[in-house]
Design an enzyme around this catalytic site. Structure first.
Site, PDB file in Angstrom:
ATOM      1  N   SER A 696       0.908  -1.189   0.101  1.00 43.33           N
ATOM      2  CA  SER A 696       0.007   0.122   0.109  1.00 43.33           C
ATOM      3  C   SER A 696       0.787   1.215  -0.089  1.00 43.33           C
ATOM      4  CB  SER A 696      -0.919  -0.065   1.362  1.00 43.33           C
ATOM      5  OG  SER A 696      -1.856   0.892   0.883  1.00 43.33           O
ATOM      6  N   ASP A 769      -9.179  -4.655  -5.758  1.00 47.68           N
ATOM      7  CA  ASP A 769      -8.562  -3.776  -5.030  1.00 47.68           C
ATOM      8  C   ASP A 769      -9.944  -2.571  -4.766  1.00 47.68           C
ATOM      9  OD1 ASP A 769      -7.697  -2.029  -3.030  1.00 47.68           O
ATOM     10  OD2 ASP A 769      -5.724  -2.030  -3.785  1.00 47.68           O
ATOM     11  N   HIS A 803      -7.721  -5.329  -1.378  1.00 48.69           N
ATOM     12  CA  HIS A 803      -6.575  -4.618  -0.872  1.00 48.69           C
ATOM     13  C   HIS A 803      -5.475  -5.603  -0.275  1.00 48.69           C
ATOM     14  CE1 HIS A 803      -3.950  -1.162  -0.732  1.00 48.69           C
ATOM     15  NE2 HIS A 803      -4.096  -1.277   0.595  1.00 48.69           N
TER      16      HIS A 803
END
Length: 847
Positions: A696, A769, A803
């Site tokens: 991330s 995601d 994610h």
């Protein structure tokens, strides 16, 4: 035959791009099957397939513990369950179960095993779970006699209840829960029934999907200014058919379910209910419902909604607030009008809420930002003002003593928080300050109040005389040492009842007596798996050192959970402290693989996640503990293959929160240089064989380090955001829009430096995601940029993944990819300055 011109990849819809890329990866030379997943070596699989250690859920009466082991890696079939994207929610139409966790960070987990443990005798009772279901969302009754939970079956989310003494479970009637918008089930204050959201009985079939029914998606701006945060744009509605689907799946019927008979009593009419909460005496319900017009810009929490008080029969008594669409809330701001509603836990039926005095905008300078109001049943009077706070209202911690509470405020601009003591029935003109410190401060953090559950199910601060109890992580320069304190609200004097010893990591769980003489903890060490312990205070220590416990204590093991992965105990951890070139103190945990021989230099991987700080004095404070019982997941699996891990390296970005990212790149490189120098100085890490990885925001870090420094041989970036102009209204703590901080957005975006990325970069992303800041197209475009400029890169798109990657098959693929990449470009890389082996071979062939 006439050939049609090819549509450029960059102009195709993202879903089409992902399908093409996945197909291309499947057709890669050397792959025997187009659809198969790769696997890491068996010794890695053995660790990945081990059961997860359980988590403890202590009963409100403190006499039993539910030990729940969650499925870490569900099968791809569960992750691939079809879902709809509706106004920020991903819902599985088959059952209305939420497909992912809040924010889209993973698939909602299921319980693998559940056991009940008697605290007094340590007797363990296995709970036999429903066959072929998914158990989650466990909730104890306040009397500790029962626990409720959801079970997702083939065509419905069912309501079940368990008996705490026997462990026997049963389904309650034929209730079909609707968990789409949360608050699907909760115990009523009488602890005899549950308040639930049900699928409406006469819902009928879902709106049909056809070309005629979908229609165009239309949005219009009428000249008003107002920014929408990037993080409010997840899976928004796009047309009338989406609106119809949202109405259908989000509608719920409120009802009471008898916990003995399973009898269902409907309350009111079906509506789109987001939140529902009974008052402490159970005679009223606070109900929040959504209504049109909807927005295609933001998600359902910002849709128009009404906050109403109903009686126990489902009749509406009063609308407390009717709030309009909030699609222009300032970044890091709050909506105007009433918000943050709560019931006073020690009163029969009294509401408390906050309202902004600055239009919800932190850019506005005002004497006070929020006011706090209160209204008691029968809700016909004018609300009374309890207090005003200079900064943003951060909520109450209510004491079990009537009227006493802690009131919090938070300063977004300074990363600062204050806590006040207040008697809400007789508030002083000037509230006494209890704590006043940076929200980034760890070493001086006083901890959080210890709570107890009242018979009505409401949670309040436990209070003994004038004293409350506090528990916290106990951060220190030597790592976390959790504590339990007794704090006198009058004298402000603290007595430390317990502090974890330096050779273990032991967290407070629950007080088991009113005076704090006995309490449960959750203890672990590098060689001991987490287990519950019952501690009893002994004599006062006459010469306790500062910060240490003022009392001795004895311990008795309550649970006896075995080590699921003994092979991992060969892994060793050590805390390494060092300084950045500007003097900022930093740290990381150096983790060495099983069988490591001191004095041997080995390849290493640095993992970090940059964090933003307002002050250098707090940026370098140590977090975490080397006494943690390690379970290997993600990048840590590389330890099994002989790598050292430079783990959780501190990567602070320090500066005024309004403009800290002005110096992001230079601070990032300085952080990396300091960490690498310190790792090499240990004698463990080979300076010529270091890789870097991050997820991330850490993936953004990884790509930037590969582009802007030569400290690493290769990188692995997972689920990152590499072009910040695609998140134009802020990212992380950057609150300027791209139009107000264009240069910052460009400088932090490695996409615009793809021509500089010559070191090997593996890019991995979940194809589904849902995090608006890290849409899959971010990885697609970075890969295209590197490839087009002659760099070395590999793009792996994991089908169906959010994610955080959930499926066992996806995580096996990730482990395979990371090991393959780092083995090739780090462990077995040619020495720096020499040509790679394949380049030398090619040159020889030409000669």
């Amino acid at each position: 035959m006439k050939m049609r011109p090819r549509t450029p990849l960059s102009t195709r819809p993202p879903a089409v791009i992902l399908a093409i890329l996945c197909a291309a990866a499947a057709a890669e030379p050397g792959r025997a099957e187009a659809s198969r997943y790769d696997k890491p070596p068996q010794y890695v699989l053995d660790v990945m397939h081990a059961p997860a250690p359980p988590n403890p859920y202590v009963s409100p009466t403190n006499d039993r513990i539910l030990l729940v082991s969650w499925v870490w890696y569900p099968p791809i079939a569960q992750v691939a369950e079809p879902f709809l994207k509706l106004a920020g929610v991903r819902v599985e139409p088959r059952t209305r179960r939420k497909h992912d966790t809040p924010g889209g960070y993973g698939i909602a987990p299921c319980a693998q095993t559940i056991a009940l443990v008697d605290v007094k005798t340590s007797r363990e009772t296995k709970v036999t779970l429903p066959a072929d279901g998914c158990v989650d969302s466990l909730a104890w009754s306040a009397d500790g006699r029962r626990f409720a939970f959801r079970n997702t079956a083939k065509d419905a989310v069912e309501l079940w209840v368990g008996d705490a003494s026997s462990g026997a479970i049963r389904r309650l009637g034929d209730a079909r829960l609707n968990p789409m918008l949360g608050s699907s089930h909760q115990w009523m204050p009488d602890q005899k029934s549950l308040l639930v959201k049900l699928v409406p009985a006469n819902a009928g079939a879902a709106p049909a999907d056809s070309a005629a029914s979908i229609g165009p998606g239309i949005q219009e701006s009428t000249g008003q200014s107002g920014e929408s945060s990037t993080y409010e744009t997840r899976d928004t509605l796009s047309n009338q058919h989406d609106e119809d689907l949202f109405d259908y799946y989000a509608s719920s019927q409120l009802a009471l379910v008898d916990a003995d008979s399973g009898a269902i009593t409907p309350l009111g009419e079906p509506a789109i209910v987001t939140d529902v909460e009974p008052c402490p005496d159970g005679q009223y319900l606070l109900v929040t419902t959504i209504h049109k017009p909807y927005s295609y810009v933001t998600t359902y929490p910002n849709f128009p909604h009404d906050v109403e008080v109903w009686d126990r029969s489902g009749r509406k008594l009063r609308t407390i607030a009717s709030l309009p669409l909030a699609d222009r809330v300032p970044i890091a701001g709050v909506p105007t009008g009433p918000r943050d509603f709560d019931w006073r836990p020690t009163e029969p039926a009294t509401l408390v809420w906050a309202e902004a005095l600055d239009n919800g905008d932190w850019n506005v300078t005002v004497p006070q930002r929020d006011k706090v109001l209160m209204l008691a049943a029968p809700f016909t009077a004018t609300p009374s003002e309890v207090a005003r706070v200079e900064q943003r209202y951060a909520g109450f911690d209510w004491s079990e003593r009537r009227g006493t509470a802690l009131l919090g405020e938070y300063d977004e601009n300074k990363h600062w928080r204050k806590t006040f003591l207040i008697d809400v029935d007789h508030p002083a003109a000037r509230l006494p300050v209890i704590w006043d410190l940076s929200s980034d401060e760890r070493y001086k953090d006083p901890g959080q109040p210890v709570y107890k559950t009242l018979p009505n199910g409401r949670r309040v601060m436990r209070q003994d005389g004038d004293a409350i109890f506090l528990e916290g992580d106990g951060a220190s320069a030597e790592g976390d040492r959790p504590f339990l304190d007794r704090f006198d609200l009058g004298s402000r004097r603290t007595v430390r009842l317990f502090r974890s010893e330096p050779t273990a990591l032991e967290y407070y769980l629950r007080l088991t007596d009113a005076r704090g003489r006995t309490f449960l903890t959750w203890r672990q060490s590098p060689t001991e798996p987490p287990n519950a312990v019952l501690r009893t205070l002994g004599k006062r220590v006459s010469s306790a050192k500062a910060g240490e416990a003022d009392y001795a204590s004895s311990a008795r093991a309550v649970t006896h959970i075995p080590d699921p992965t003994p092979v991992v105990r060969g892994v060793k951890q050590r805390l390494i402290k060092y300084t950045r070139k500007d003097g900022t103190p930093l740290s990381f945990t150096l983790v060495t693989p099983p069988g490591y021989k001191e004095g041997t230099r080995i390849p290493a991987i640095l993992y970090a996640y940059p964090l933003d700080y307002a002050s250098a004095s707090t940026a370098g404070q140590v977090s975490g503990s080397e006494q943690k019982f390690l379970m290997l997941r993600n990048y840590r699996l590389l330890l099994l293959s002989g790598y050292a891990i430079i783990d959780s390296a501190a990567f602070p970005i320090v500066g005024d929160p309004k403009k800290a990212y002005d110096t992001y790149l230079e601070q990032l490189v300085d952080d990396a240089q300091a960490a690498v120098d310190a790792a090499v100085a240990t004698g463990v890490v080979d300076p010529d064989r270091i890789g870097v990885t991050g997820h991330s925001h850490g993936a953004l870090m990884t790509a930037n380090l590969i582009a802007h420094c030569d400290l690493f041989r290769a990188g692995v970036a997972t689920s990152g955001s590499y072009n910040k102009t695609l998140t134009p209204f802020g990212f992380q703590n950057e609150r300027r829009s791209v139009w107000k901080g264009q240069n910052v957005y460009l400088q932090v975006s490695p996409f615009f430096f793809a021509d500089k990325i010559k070191l090997p970069l593996l890019i991995v992303h979940g194809a589904d995601d849902a995090n608006p800041g890290t849409t899959p197209i971010q990885s697609v475009k970075l890969y295209e940029g590197i490839r087009g400029n002659g760099g070395t890169a590999r793009l792996v798109m994991l089908p169906h993944e959010p994610h955080w990657y959930a499926a066992m098959e996806s995580n096996e693929q990730l482990a395979y990819e990371e090991l393959r990449w780092f083995d090739k470009y780090v462990k077995n890389a040619s020495p720096k300055g020499s040509a790679p082996a394949e380049t030398k071979a090619g040159a020889a062939a030409k000669n």
